[in-house]
Write a protein that holds these residues in place. Structure first.
Motif, PDB file in Angstrom:
ATOM      1  N   ASP A 133     -25.948 -11.583  -2.044  1.00 33.71           N
ATOM      2  CA  ASP A 133     -25.803 -11.058  -3.497  1.00 33.71           C
ATOM      3  C   ASP A 133     -24.658  -9.927  -3.231  1.00 33.71           C
ATOM      4  OD1 ASP A 133     -27.722  -9.488  -2.822  1.00 33.71           O
ATOM      5  OD2 ASP A 133     -28.639 -10.352  -4.170  1.00 33.71           O
ATOM      6  N   GLY A 134     -24.629  -8.637  -4.412  1.00 28.06           N
ATOM      7  CA  GLY A 134     -23.693  -7.470  -4.310  1.00 28.06           C
ATOM      8  C   GLY A 134     -24.403  -6.149  -4.105  1.00 28.06           C
ATOM      9  N   ASP A 135     -25.755  -7.237  -4.099  1.00 25.10           N
ATOM     10  CA  ASP A 135     -26.583  -5.200  -3.155  1.00 25.10           C
ATOM     11  C   ASP A 135     -27.375  -5.552  -1.845  1.00 25.10           C
ATOM     12  OD1 ASP A 135     -28.468  -7.021  -4.102  1.00 25.10           O
ATOM     13  OD2 ASP A 135     -30.336  -6.072  -4.348  1.00 25.10           O
ATOM     14  N   CYS A 136     -26.792  -6.075  -0.883  1.00 26.63           N
ATOM     15  CA  CYS A 136     -27.288  -6.973   0.216  1.00 26.63           C
ATOM     16  C   CYS A 136     -26.533  -5.905   0.668  1.00 26.63           C
ATOM     17  CB  CYS A 136     -25.878  -8.478   0.882  1.00 26.63           C
ATOM     18  SG  CYS A 136     -26.144  -8.823   2.342  1.00 26.63           S
ATOM     19  N   ILE A 137     -27.832  -5.487   1.520  1.00 27.46           N
ATOM     20  CA  ILE A 137     -27.800  -3.592   2.778  1.00 27.46           C
ATOM     21  C   ILE A 137     -27.141  -4.123   3.813  1.00 27.46           C
ATOM     22  CG2 ILE A 137     -29.701  -4.190   4.085  1.00 27.46           C
ATOM     23  CD1 ILE A 137     -30.475  -1.682   3.605  1.00 27.46           C
ATOM     24  N   LEU A 138     -26.936  -5.690   4.286  1.00 29.09           N
ATOM     25  CA  LEU A 138     -26.049  -5.520   5.455  1.00 29.09           C
ATOM     26  C   LEU A 138     -24.582  -5.434   5.336  1.00 29.09           C
ATOM     27  CD1 LEU A 138     -28.145  -8.070   6.885  1.00 29.09           C
ATOM     28  CD2 LEU A 138     -28.074  -5.743   7.907  1.00 29.09           C
ATOM     29  N   ALA A 139     -23.969  -5.988   3.672  1.00 28.54           N
ATOM     30  CA  ALA A 139     -22.890  -6.090   3.304  1.00 28.54           C
ATOM     31  C   ALA A 139     -21.722  -4.784   4.161  1.00 28.54           C
ATOM     32  CB  ALA A 139     -22.054  -6.429   2.077  1.00 28.54           C
ATOM     33  N   PRO A 140     -22.400  -3.429   3.793  1.00 32.41           N
ATOM     34  CA  PRO A 140     -21.010  -2.765   4.073  1.00 32.41           C
ATOM     35  C   PRO A 140     -20.913  -2.638   5.749  1.00 32.41           C
ATOM     36  CG  PRO A 140     -22.638  -1.770   2.817  1.00 32.41           C
ATOM     37  CD  PRO A 140     -23.618  -3.681   2.972  1.00 32.41           C
ATOM     38  N   TYR A 141     -22.250  -3.250   6.144  1.00 35.20           N
ATOM     39  CA  TYR A 141     -21.952  -2.614   7.779  1.00 35.20           C
ATOM     40  C   TYR A 141     -21.167  -4.032   8.736  1.00 35.20           C
ATOM     41  CZ  TYR A 141     -24.869   0.848   5.743  1.00 35.20           C
ATOM     42  OH  TYR A 141     -24.770   1.997   5.318  1.00 35.20           O
ATOM     43  N   PHE A 142     -21.155  -5.117   8.042  1.00 38.10           N
ATOM     44  CA  PHE A 142     -20.658  -6.872   8.951  1.00 38.10           C
ATOM     45  C   PHE A 142     -20.514  -6.983   7.909  1.00 38.10           C
ATOM     46  CE2 PHE A 142     -25.737  -5.069  10.847  1.00 38.10           C
ATOM     47  CZ  PHE A 142     -24.841  -4.945  12.067  1.00 38.10           C
ATOM     48  N   PRO A 143     -18.904  -7.131   7.903  1.00 34.30           N
ATOM     49  CA  PRO A 143     -18.241  -7.802   7.042  1.00 34.30           C
ATOM     50  C   PRO A 143     -17.826  -9.228   7.237  1.00 34.30           C
ATOM     51  CG  PRO A 143     -16.649  -6.521   8.480  1.00 34.30           C
ATOM     52  CD  PRO A 143     -18.491  -5.697   8.590  1.00 34.30           C
ATOM     53  N   GLY A 144     -17.230 -10.058   6.500  1.00 34.09           N
ATOM     54  CA  GLY A 144     -17.952 -11.095   6.094  1.00 34.09           C
ATOM     55  C   GLY A 144     -17.354 -12.065   8.032  1.00 34.09           C
ATOM     56  N   HIS A 145     -15.668 -10.665   7.741  1.00 33.86           N
ATOM     57  CA  HIS A 145     -14.701 -11.617   8.836  1.00 33.86           C
ATOM     58  C   HIS A 145     -15.224 -11.228  10.545  1.00 33.86           C
ATOM     59  CE1 HIS A 145     -13.756  -7.527   8.578  1.00 33.86           C
ATOM     60  NE2 HIS A 145     -13.312  -7.786   9.272  1.00 33.86           N
ATOM     61  N   ASP A 146     -16.745 -10.734  10.752  1.00 34.89           N
ATOM     62  CA  ASP A 146     -16.949  -9.809  11.641  1.00 34.89           C
ATOM     63  C   ASP A 146     -18.395 -10.494  12.058  1.00 34.89           C
ATOM     64  OD1 ASP A 146     -16.513  -8.530  14.499  1.00 34.89           O
ATOM     65  OD2 ASP A 146     -16.585  -6.928  13.570  1.00 34.89           O
ATOM     66  N   VAL A 147     -18.131 -12.150  12.240  1.00 34.91           N
ATOM     67  CA  VAL A 147     -19.133 -12.764  12.321  1.00 34.91           C
ATOM     68  C   VAL A 147     -19.982 -12.461  13.808  1.00 34.91           C
ATOM     69  CG1 VAL A 147     -20.932 -14.806  12.749  1.00 34.91           C
ATOM     70  CG2 VAL A 147     -18.779 -14.198  10.781  1.00 34.91           C
ATOM     71  N   GLN A 148     -19.201 -12.221  15.132  1.00 34.40           N
ATOM     72  CA  GLN A 148     -19.859 -12.128  15.865  1.00 34.40           C
ATOM     73  C   GLN A 148     -20.281 -10.768  16.635  1.00 34.40           C
ATOM     74  OE1 GLN A 148     -19.206 -15.721  17.473  1.00 34.40           O
ATOM     75  NE2 GLN A 148     -19.728 -14.718  18.916  1.00 34.40           N
ATOM     76  N   LYS A 149     -20.272  -9.545  15.648  1.00 35.99           N
ATOM     77  CA  LYS A 149     -20.737  -8.523  15.836  1.00 35.99           C
ATOM     78  C   LYS A 149     -21.996  -8.609  15.287  1.00 35.99           C
ATOM     79  CE  LYS A 149     -18.267  -4.906  14.641  1.00 35.99           C
ATOM     80  NZ  LYS A 149     -17.821  -3.800  14.261  1.00 35.99           N
ATOM     81  N   PHE A 150     -22.460  -8.739  14.876  1.00 32.63           N
ATOM     82  CA  PHE A 150     -23.657  -9.896  13.901  1.00 32.63           C
ATOM     83  C   PHE A 150     -24.553 -10.336  14.451  1.00 32.63           C
ATOM     84  CE2 PHE A 150     -26.688 -11.222  11.112  1.00 32.63           C
ATOM     85  CZ  PHE A 150     -27.576 -10.786  11.368  1.00 32.63           C
ATOM     86  N   ALA A 151     -23.937 -11.557  15.457  1.00 33.13           N
ATOM     87  CA  ALA A 151     -24.909 -12.831  16.249  1.00 33.13           C
ATOM     88  C   ALA A 151     -25.500 -11.968  17.155  1.00 33.13           C
ATOM     89  CB  ALA A 151     -23.594 -13.947  16.260  1.00 33.13           C
ATOM     90  N   GLY A 152     -24.837 -10.726  17.908  1.00 27.01           N
ATOM     91  CA  GLY A 152     -25.169  -9.831  18.715  1.00 27.01           C
ATOM     92  C   GLY A 152     -26.128  -9.193  18.582  1.00 27.01           C
ATOM     93  N   VAL A 153     -26.155  -8.556  17.446  1.00 24.40           N
ATOM     94  CA  VAL A 153     -27.767  -8.135  16.869  1.00 24.40           C
ATOM     95  C   VAL A 153     -28.426  -8.530  16.233  1.00 24.40           C
ATOM     96  CG1 VAL A 153     -27.920  -6.330  15.384  1.00 24.40           C
ATOM     97  CG2 VAL A 153     -25.309  -6.206  16.619  1.00 24.40           C
ATOM     98  N   HIS A 154     -28.038 -10.285  15.806  1.00 22.32           N
ATOM     99  CA  HIS A 154     -29.140 -11.015  15.499  1.00 22.32           C
ATOM    100  C   HIS A 154     -29.888 -11.063  16.696  1.00 22.32           C
ATOM    101  CE1 HIS A 154     -31.349 -13.674  13.598  1.00 22.32           C
ATOM    102  NE2 HIS A 154     -30.635 -14.633  14.010  1.00 22.32           N
ATOM    103  N   LYS A 155     -29.005 -11.801  17.684  1.00 18.91           N
ATOM    104  CA  LYS A 155     -30.292 -12.334  18.739  1.00 18.91           C
ATOM    105  C   LYS A 155     -30.420 -11.079  19.635  1.00 18.91           C
ATOM    106  CE  LYS A 155     -28.573 -14.388  22.664  1.00 18.91           C
ATOM    107  NZ  LYS A 155     -27.333 -15.221  23.814  1.00 18.91           N
ATOM    108  N   VAL A 156     -29.965  -9.697  19.484  1.00 17.86           N
ATOM    109  CA  VAL A 156     -31.301  -8.964  19.856  1.00 17.86           C
ATOM    110  C   VAL A 156     -32.591  -8.398  19.333  1.00 17.86           C
ATOM    111  CG1 VAL A 156     -31.488  -6.869  21.032  1.00 17.86           C
ATOM    112  CG2 VAL A 156     -29.244  -8.152  21.828  1.00 17.86           C
ATOM    113  N   PHE A 157     -32.001  -8.001  18.272  1.00 18.24           N
ATOM    114  CA  PHE A 157     -32.461  -7.191  16.981  1.00 18.24           C
ATOM    115  C   PHE A 157     -33.714  -8.615  16.238  1.00 18.24           C
ATOM    116  CE2 PHE A 157     -30.285  -3.880  18.629  1.00 18.24           C
ATOM    117  CZ  PHE A 157     -31.691  -2.972  19.700  1.00 18.24           C
TER     118      PHE A 157
END
Length: 176
Positions: A31-55
């Motif tokens: 939704d519009g108030d997703c705290i992660l949206a400004p830092y992990f745009p939809g086209h950059d899934v790999q970046k979040f995948a690494g962060v999610h895997k570690v933390f």
């Protein structure tokens, strides 16, 4: 003239919100108030995948919420860097990279000291050679007949031998 509802510049409530990389990966509604949206745009899934895997997603959200809003972007960059480092080196993470760089700095300092020492030695040798060259009388390869200071024998007063090439014996009985 009436504005068309199909104008792409016109705000449209019907247009769907693009989910962020976190929500895409976690398969949840973004939704519009997703705290992660400004830092992990939809086209950059790999970046979040690494962060999610570690933390983990919930820990990342907690870490972002703990930081004041003006510093969140830098915090997310640090989280991404640490996650990437942890994936490369699970034991040391970013500390391993820091230790490696510190070791390289120490090796380069040692090498620089060695080069400075060699430079000083070479400069001293150069200065010694220049001093020797300044103290030596230049030997002129001309005939001693051009110098009245030379005697008939071809000697100078300081016993440096000069000879007249025209009087040098051509026939010699040297055996080799």
């Amino acid at each position: 003239m009436e504005k068309s509802n199909m104008d792409p510049r016109a705000p449209s409530r019907a247009r769907a919100h693009q989910p962020c990389a976190a929500c895409k990966m976690l398969r949840r509604r973004c939704d519009g108030d997703c705290i992660l949206a400004p830092y992990f745009p939809g086209h950059d899934v790999q970046k979040f995948a690494g962060v999610h895997k570690v933390f983990g997603a919930s820990n990342v959200i907690k870490m972002i919420q703990m930081v004041e809003e003006s510093k969140r972007e830098d915090a997310v960059k640090a989280i991404i860097y640490e996650a990437t480092a942890r994936l490369r080196d699970p034991v040391y993470g970013s500390a391993g990279a820091i230790f490696h760089l510190q070791k390289m700095i120490q090796e380069l300092k040692t090498e620089l000291d060695l080069i400075r020492t060699q430079t000083r030695v070479l400069q001293e040798q150069r200065n010694q050679l220049l001093g020797i060259l300044k103290n030596v009388h230049p030997i002129d390869p001309v005939s001693p007949m051009d110098f009245p200071a030379l005697g008939a024998a071809g000697f100078l007063s300081n016993d440096i031998l000069y000879y007249d090439p025209s009087t040098f014996p051509l026939d010699c009985d040297w055996t080799l």
